[in-house]
Design a protein around this motif. Structure first.
Motif, PDB file in Angstrom:
ATOM      1  N   ALA A   1       0.835  -1.201   0.000  1.00  0.00           N
ATOM      2  CA  ALA A   1       0.000   0.000   0.000  1.00  0.00           C
ATOM      3  C   ALA A   1       0.872   1.255   0.000  1.00  0.00           C
ATOM      4  N   VAL A   2       1.921   1.236   0.807  1.00  0.00           N
ATOM      5  CA  VAL A   2       2.833   2.381   0.891  1.00  0.00           C
ATOM      6  C   VAL A   2       3.489   2.632  -0.465  1.00  0.00           C
ATOM      7  N   VAL A   3       3.985   1.589  -1.093  1.00  0.00           N
ATOM      8  CA  VAL A   3       4.646   1.732  -2.395  1.00  0.00           C
ATOM      9  C   VAL A   3       3.647   2.211  -3.455  1.00  0.00           C
ATOM     10  N   ALA A   4       2.449   1.640  -3.453  1.00  0.00           N
ATOM     11  CA  ALA A   4       1.440   1.987  -4.456  1.00  0.00           C
ATOM     12  C   ALA A   4       1.037   3.455  -4.379  1.00  0.00           C
ATOM     13  N   VAL A   5       0.998   3.997  -3.166  1.00  0.00           N
ATOM     14  CA  VAL A   5       0.513   5.366  -2.976  1.00  0.00           C
ATOM     15  C   VAL A   5       1.641   6.389  -2.963  1.00  0.00           C
ATOM     16  N   GLU A   6       2.722   6.073  -2.276  1.00  0.00           N
ATOM     17  CA  GLU A   6       3.762   7.066  -2.045  1.00  0.00           C
ATOM     18  C   GLU A   6       4.867   7.079  -3.101  1.00  0.00           C
ATOM     19  N   ASP A   7       5.186   5.908  -3.676  1.00  0.00           N
ATOM     20  CA  ASP A   7       6.396   5.869  -4.505  1.00  0.00           C
ATOM     21  C   ASP A   7       6.445   4.550  -5.268  1.00  0.00           C
ATOM     22  N   HIS A   8       5.690   4.455  -6.369  1.00  0.00           N
ATOM     23  CA  HIS A   8       5.548   3.148  -7.024  1.00  0.00           C
ATOM     24  C   HIS A   8       6.800   2.690  -7.772  1.00  0.00           C
ATOM     25  N   ARG A   9       7.803   3.592  -7.914  1.00  0.00           N
ATOM     26  CA  ARG A   9       9.086   3.176  -8.497  1.00  0.00           C
ATOM     27  C   ARG A   9      10.163   3.036  -7.415  1.00  0.00           C
ATOM     28  N   PHE A  10       9.731   2.853  -6.176  1.00  0.00           N
ATOM     29  CA  PHE A  10      10.640   2.811  -5.026  1.00  0.00           C
ATOM     30  C   PHE A  10      11.790   1.826  -5.216  1.00  0.00           C
TER      31      PHE A  10
ATOM     32  N   LYS B   1      -9.934   8.462   1.852  1.00  0.00           N
ATOM     33  CA  LYS B   1      -8.518   8.250   1.560  1.00  0.00           C
ATOM     34  C   LYS B   1      -8.205   6.762   1.463  1.00  0.00           C
ATOM     35  N   GLN B   2      -8.822   5.968   2.313  1.00  0.00           N
ATOM     36  CA  GLN B   2      -8.645   4.518   2.265  1.00  0.00           C
ATOM     37  C   GLN B   2      -9.031   3.979   0.888  1.00  0.00           C
ATOM     38  N   LEU B   3     -10.123   4.494   0.326  1.00  0.00           N
ATOM     39  CA  LEU B   3     -10.586   4.056  -0.986  1.00  0.00           C
ATOM     40  C   LEU B   3      -9.566   4.419  -2.073  1.00  0.00           C
ATOM     41  N   GLN B   4      -8.955   5.594  -1.958  1.00  0.00           N
ATOM     42  CA  GLN B   4      -7.913   5.985  -2.912  1.00  0.00           C
ATOM     43  C   GLN B   4      -6.739   5.013  -2.864  1.00  0.00           C
ATOM     44  N   VAL B   5      -6.348   4.633  -1.653  1.00  0.00           N
ATOM     45  CA  VAL B   5      -5.235   3.697  -1.478  1.00  0.00           C
ATOM     46  C   VAL B   5      -5.582   2.353  -2.111  1.00  0.00           C
ATOM     47  N   LEU B   6      -6.777   1.859  -1.836  1.00  0.00           N
ATOM     48  CA  LEU B   6      -7.212   0.572  -2.393  1.00  0.00           C
ATOM     49  C   LEU B   6      -7.265   0.619  -3.920  1.00  0.00           C
ATOM     50  N   ASN B   7      -7.725   1.730  -4.469  1.00  0.00           N
ATOM     51  CA  ASN B   7      -7.760   1.886  -5.927  1.00  0.00           C
ATOM     52  C   ASN B   7      -6.359   1.812  -6.522  1.00  0.00           C
ATOM     53  N   ASN B   8      -5.406   2.483  -5.870  1.00  0.00           N
ATOM     54  CA  ASN B   8      -4.022   2.434  -6.338  1.00  0.00           C
ATOM     55  C   ASN B   8      -3.472   1.013  -6.309  1.00  0.00           C
ATOM     56  N   MET B   9      -3.790   0.297  -5.232  1.00  0.00           N
ATOM     57  CA  MET B   9      -3.305  -1.082  -5.092  1.00  0.00           C
ATOM     58  C   MET B   9      -3.910  -1.979  -6.160  1.00  0.00           C
ATOM     59  N   LEU B  10      -5.183  -1.759  -6.460  1.00  0.00           N
ATOM     60  CA  LEU B  10      -5.870  -2.546  -7.492  1.00  0.00           C
ATOM     61  C   LEU B  10      -5.273  -2.257  -8.870  1.00  0.00           C
ATOM     62  N   GLU B  11      -5.076  -0.971  -9.185  1.00  0.00           N
ATOM     63  CA  GLU B  11      -4.548  -0.571 -10.489  1.00  0.00           C
ATOM     64  C   GLU B  11      -3.138  -1.098 -10.727  1.00  0.00           C
ATOM     65  N   GLN B  12      -2.357  -1.199  -9.641  1.00  0.00           N
ATOM     66  CA  GLN B  12      -0.966  -1.647  -9.778  1.00  0.00           C
ATOM     67  C   GLN B  12      -0.805  -3.152  -9.564  1.00  0.00           C
ATOM     68  N   GLY B  13      -1.929  -3.858  -9.419  1.00  0.00           N
ATOM     69  CA  GLY B  13      -1.897  -5.313  -9.385  1.00  0.00           C
ATOM     70  C   GLY B  13      -1.535  -5.953  -8.063  1.00  0.00           C
ATOM     71  N   TYR B  14      -1.577  -5.191  -6.984  1.00  0.00           N
ATOM     72  CA  TYR B  14      -1.237  -5.753  -5.674  1.00  0.00           C
ATOM     73  C   TYR B  14      -2.394  -6.549  -5.074  1.00  0.00           C
TER      74      TYR B  14
END
Length: 319
Positions: free
Chosen positions: A79-88, A219-232
């Motif tokens: 979740a942290v990587v998906a939201v904060e820094d997906h190229r971490f 905000k939780q929903l935004q995080v979940l959306n990011n995780m879904l879009e990035q395949g986590y």
């Protein structure tokens, strides 16, 4: 033929003037960049003198609630990587692509609305006194982030980050936040809880569920959306987490009015009091037993000094 020659001769000075103007503008841009790089590098040198990388790492590891990365749930780390820094895991501590994108957005907005900071840069910010968004501070963050990335592994940086983040209500570190908000250890949080914790750390005063459950859920929903879009996570996991009923157990009204700046100022003041009362800070240990003994002494002394400050009678000056 004469007319053509005449037109060419009158156009030439104009072209020369534009060329010189462009060259002058380029030189000015280079000089400005050199100026800010120099100022940023000076801040970087000052920061190193104030606290080296080993000292920063030891400060995090000495926390009573420090949690090794292998005890943190993968879903939270994702979740942290998906939201904060997906190229971490790909960049060297500084993400040129994210910074360029943020610059374009800021120029269009006419103000700094997006920073483009990596997880490593945010970790550096947690340990500096510069909370303002300036070119000099951003350059300082970049210098230190590059150094941090060369010194520590990505797993260690993520471990430091998760254990130093502020989650509102006096909660530093994901373990403390998990226990405060949900009454469980970080390793036991659900996907819904993990996504909410990740959202809280993004803006603790706005997104913590005690201040506003509505904003925390958004905000939780935004995080979940990011995780879904990035395949986590899968769509099924997304729907389950989105509809999960979150129960908050840490409804401690005495701590809810303390914002990030207050908590940070008290933390720095407590450290200073410890120094003035002769506490011997230690950053290297010969054994696990020696480190555990030190951590216990540190926790006891820190709790005592921070409690003294919160009890009143002190004035804290910040810059």
């Amino acid at each position: 033929m004469k007319g053509t020659a005449h037109r060419a001769s009158t156009a030439h000075p104009a072209i020369t003037f534009i060329g010189r103007l462009a060259l002058a503008a380029l030189i000015l841009v280079v000089l400005v960049e050199v100026y800010f790089l120099a100022r940023g590098f000076n801040l970087y040198r000052e920061a190193i003198e104030e606290a080296g990388l080993d000292e920063m790492a030891a400060s995090i590891q000495s926390s009573e609630s420090f949690t090794p990365i292998d005890e943190l749930p993968d879903l939270y780390l994702q979740a942290v990587v998906a939201v904060e820094d997906h190229r971490f895991y790909a960049h060297p501590g500084f993400d040129a692509i994210a910074t360029a994108r943020a610059l374009v957005i800021d120029l269009k907005a006419g103000a700094i609305v997006e920073g483009g900071s990596t997880i490593t840069q945010q970790l550096i910010k947690n340990f500096t006194q510069y909370d303002d968004v300036t070119v000099k501070r951003k350059i300082l963050e970049i210098f230190r982030a590059l150094e941090f990335d060369k010194t520590y592994s990505k797993e260690q940086i993520m471990e430091f980050y998760c254990n130093s983040n502020f989650y509102g209500n006096r909660c530093y570190g994901v373990e403390t936040a998990s226990k405060f908000y949900f009454g469980c250890s970080a390793k036991d949080v659900t996907l819904g809880q993990a996504a909410m914790l990740c959202g809280i750390s993004n803006s603790p005063n706005n997104y913590n569920p005690i201040a506003s459950m509505k904003l925390a859920k958004e905000k939780q929903l935004q995080v979940l959306n990011n995780m879904l879009e990035q395949g986590y996570i899968t769509k099924k996991q997304f729907n389950k987490a989105k509809n999960e009923e979150i129960t908050i157990v840490g409804l401690d009204t005495s701590s809810s009015s303390e914002n990030y700046m207050m908590s940070y100022a008290i933390d720095r003041a407590a450290i200073q009091l410890m120094k003035e009362h002769g506490f011997k800070f230690q950053y290297n240990f010969s054994s696990k037993k020696e480190q555990d003994t030190y951590n216990k002494k540190y926790s006891t002394e820190y709790s005592k000094r921070s409690a003294e400050i919160r009890a009143g009678g002190y004035k804290i000056y910040t810059s």
